[in-house]
Design a protein around this motif. Structure first.
Motif, PDB file in Angstrom:
ATOM      1  N   LEU A  14      -1.596  -7.086  -1.161  1.00 25.60           N
ATOM      2  CA  LEU A  14      -1.904  -5.502  -0.407  1.00 25.60           C
ATOM      3  C   LEU A  14      -2.704  -4.989  -1.569  1.00 25.60           C
ATOM      4  CD1 LEU A  14       1.369  -4.903   1.458  1.00 25.60           C
ATOM      5  CD2 LEU A  14      -0.816  -6.069   2.151  1.00 25.60           C
ATOM      6  N   GLN A  16      -4.737  -0.854  -1.981  1.00 26.83           N
ATOM      7  CA  GLN A  16      -5.243   0.513  -1.429  1.00 26.83           C
ATOM      8  C   GLN A  16      -6.436   0.499  -0.411  1.00 26.83           C
ATOM      9  OE1 GLN A  16      -3.347   3.353  -1.712  1.00 26.83           O
ATOM     10  NE2 GLN A  16      -1.764   2.327  -2.942  1.00 26.83           N
ATOM     11  N   ASP A  18      -6.691  -1.676   1.863  1.00 26.24           N
ATOM     12  CA  ASP A  18      -6.085  -1.978   3.249  1.00 26.24           C
ATOM     13  C   ASP A  18      -5.823  -0.871   4.137  1.00 26.24           C
ATOM     14  OD1 ASP A  18      -5.436  -4.945   3.508  1.00 26.24           O
ATOM     15  OD2 ASP A  18      -4.354  -4.699   1.487  1.00 26.24           O
ATOM     16  N   TYR A  20      -3.301   0.842   6.081  1.00 27.37           N
ATOM     17  CA  TYR A  20      -2.062   0.741   6.208  1.00 27.37           C
ATOM     18  C   TYR A  20      -1.300   2.025   6.676  1.00 27.37           C
ATOM     19  CZ  TYR A  20      -1.866   2.789   1.536  1.00 27.37           C
ATOM     20  OH  TYR A  20      -2.080   3.609   0.752  1.00 27.37           O
ATOM     21  N   LEU A  24       2.858   1.206   0.613  1.00 28.84           N
ATOM     22  CA  LEU A  24       2.898  -0.181   0.255  1.00 28.84           C
ATOM     23  C   LEU A  24       4.014  -0.567  -0.502  1.00 28.84           C
ATOM     24  CD1 LEU A  24      -0.890  -0.178  -0.762  1.00 28.84           C
ATOM     25  CD2 LEU A  24       0.084  -1.180   1.422  1.00 28.84           C
ATOM     26  N   ASN A  25       4.934   0.057  -0.847  1.00 28.15           N
ATOM     27  CA  ASN A  25       6.099  -0.280  -1.656  1.00 28.15           C
ATOM     28  C   ASN A  25       7.395  -0.167  -0.779  1.00 28.15           C
ATOM     29  OD1 ASN A  25       6.311   2.242  -1.676  1.00 28.15           O
ATOM     30  ND2 ASN A  25       7.066   2.578  -3.749  1.00 28.15           N
ATOM     31  N   ILE A  29       7.044  -5.165   4.381  1.00 30.20           N
ATOM     32  CA  ILE A  29       5.704  -4.988   4.830  1.00 30.20           C
ATOM     33  C   ILE A  29       5.259  -6.029   6.007  1.00 30.20           C
ATOM     34  CG2 ILE A  29       3.193  -5.083   3.972  1.00 30.20           C
ATOM     35  CD1 ILE A  29       4.986  -3.142   2.372  1.00 30.20           C
ATOM     36  N   CYS A  66       6.364  -1.008   6.570  1.00 29.64           N
ATOM     37  CA  CYS A  66       4.877  -0.613   6.179  1.00 29.64           C
ATOM     38  C   CYS A  66       4.088  -1.547   7.117  1.00 29.64           C
ATOM     39  CB  CYS A  66       4.431  -0.608   4.783  1.00 29.64           C
ATOM     40  SG  CYS A  66       2.649  -0.078   4.429  1.00 29.64           S
ATOM     41  N   VAL A  68       0.368  -2.770   8.160  1.00 31.98           N
ATOM     42  CA  VAL A  68      -1.058  -3.431   7.605  1.00 31.98           C
ATOM     43  C   VAL A  68      -1.844  -4.068   8.748  1.00 31.98           C
ATOM     44  CG1 VAL A  68      -2.670  -4.260   5.839  1.00 31.98           C
ATOM     45  CG2 VAL A  68      -0.081  -3.531   5.166  1.00 31.98           C
TER      46      VAL A  68
END
Length: 184
Positions: A14, A16, A18, A20, A24-25, A29, A66, A68
């Motif tokens: 992944l 930035q 993407d 989402y 991202l952490n 995901i 998260c 995506v």
């Protein structure tokens, strides 16, 4: 490494770049490969939204899941999916609003409808049309496609949970169980 080396793993990490929702952490995901004309993608999107809401509702600042979305256009099956993907990618900072609108109206993806959706969202319609005409966002869509192919995606919908391809039934109970297991 070819795509057959890891047919059950997300090959491209992944970033930035993407599209989402969440962090991202986050512990879990969900990476969905889909397109706006695919009826099954619409159903999976509804499931993913419900799951995100369920798992994230008790968290104030950090999300546990998260989501995506990566484009996986299949022109031979879904001829309007490419233009719809361009519309979402070119939604002038309102990707998720356009994304949801396109899924809600997945049977109405002609040019006139796309312009109507842009107008409803308050986008600069002139810029939106210019971007569509000049195919400004095609490279990004193609990059998503390449990422999918590298991860073994051949059709939509395709879902990865914390990097592992989900291949079970598309229902709330099984998806929630897989997400819970991915966090342990």
């Amino acid at each position: 490494m070819n795509q057959d080396s890891y047919p059950n793993q997300l090959f491209v990490s992944l970033s930035q770049r993407d599209h989402y929702q969440g962090m991202l952490n986050a512990p879990v995901i969900l990476v969905e490969y889909g397109n706006y004309q695919c009826p099954q993608c619409r159903e999976v999107r509804q499931l993913v939204q419900a799951i995100q809401q369920h798992f994230n509702s008790g968290f104030s600042e950090e999300n546990w899941v998260c989501g995506v979305f990566r484009h996986f256009v299949q022109n031979s099956i879904y001829p309007q999916a490419q233009k719809a993907a361009q519309a979402a990618a070119g939604a002038q900072g309102q990707f998720w609003q356009m994304h949801n609108m396109l899924f809600i109206h997945s049977q109405e993806l002609g040019d006139g409808y796309l312009v109507e959706y842009a107008d409803i969202l308050g986008l600069d319609v002139s810029q939106f049309l210019q971007d569509l005409s000049n195919q400004v966002h095609v490279d990004r869509i193609n990059q998503d496609m390449k990422r999918g192919l590298n991860s073994g995606v051949t059709s939509t919908p395709s879902l990865f949970i914390s990097g592992i391809r989900y291949r079970d039934r598309w229902n709330m109970e099984q998806l929630m169980a897989a997400i819970t297991a991915a966090n342990h």
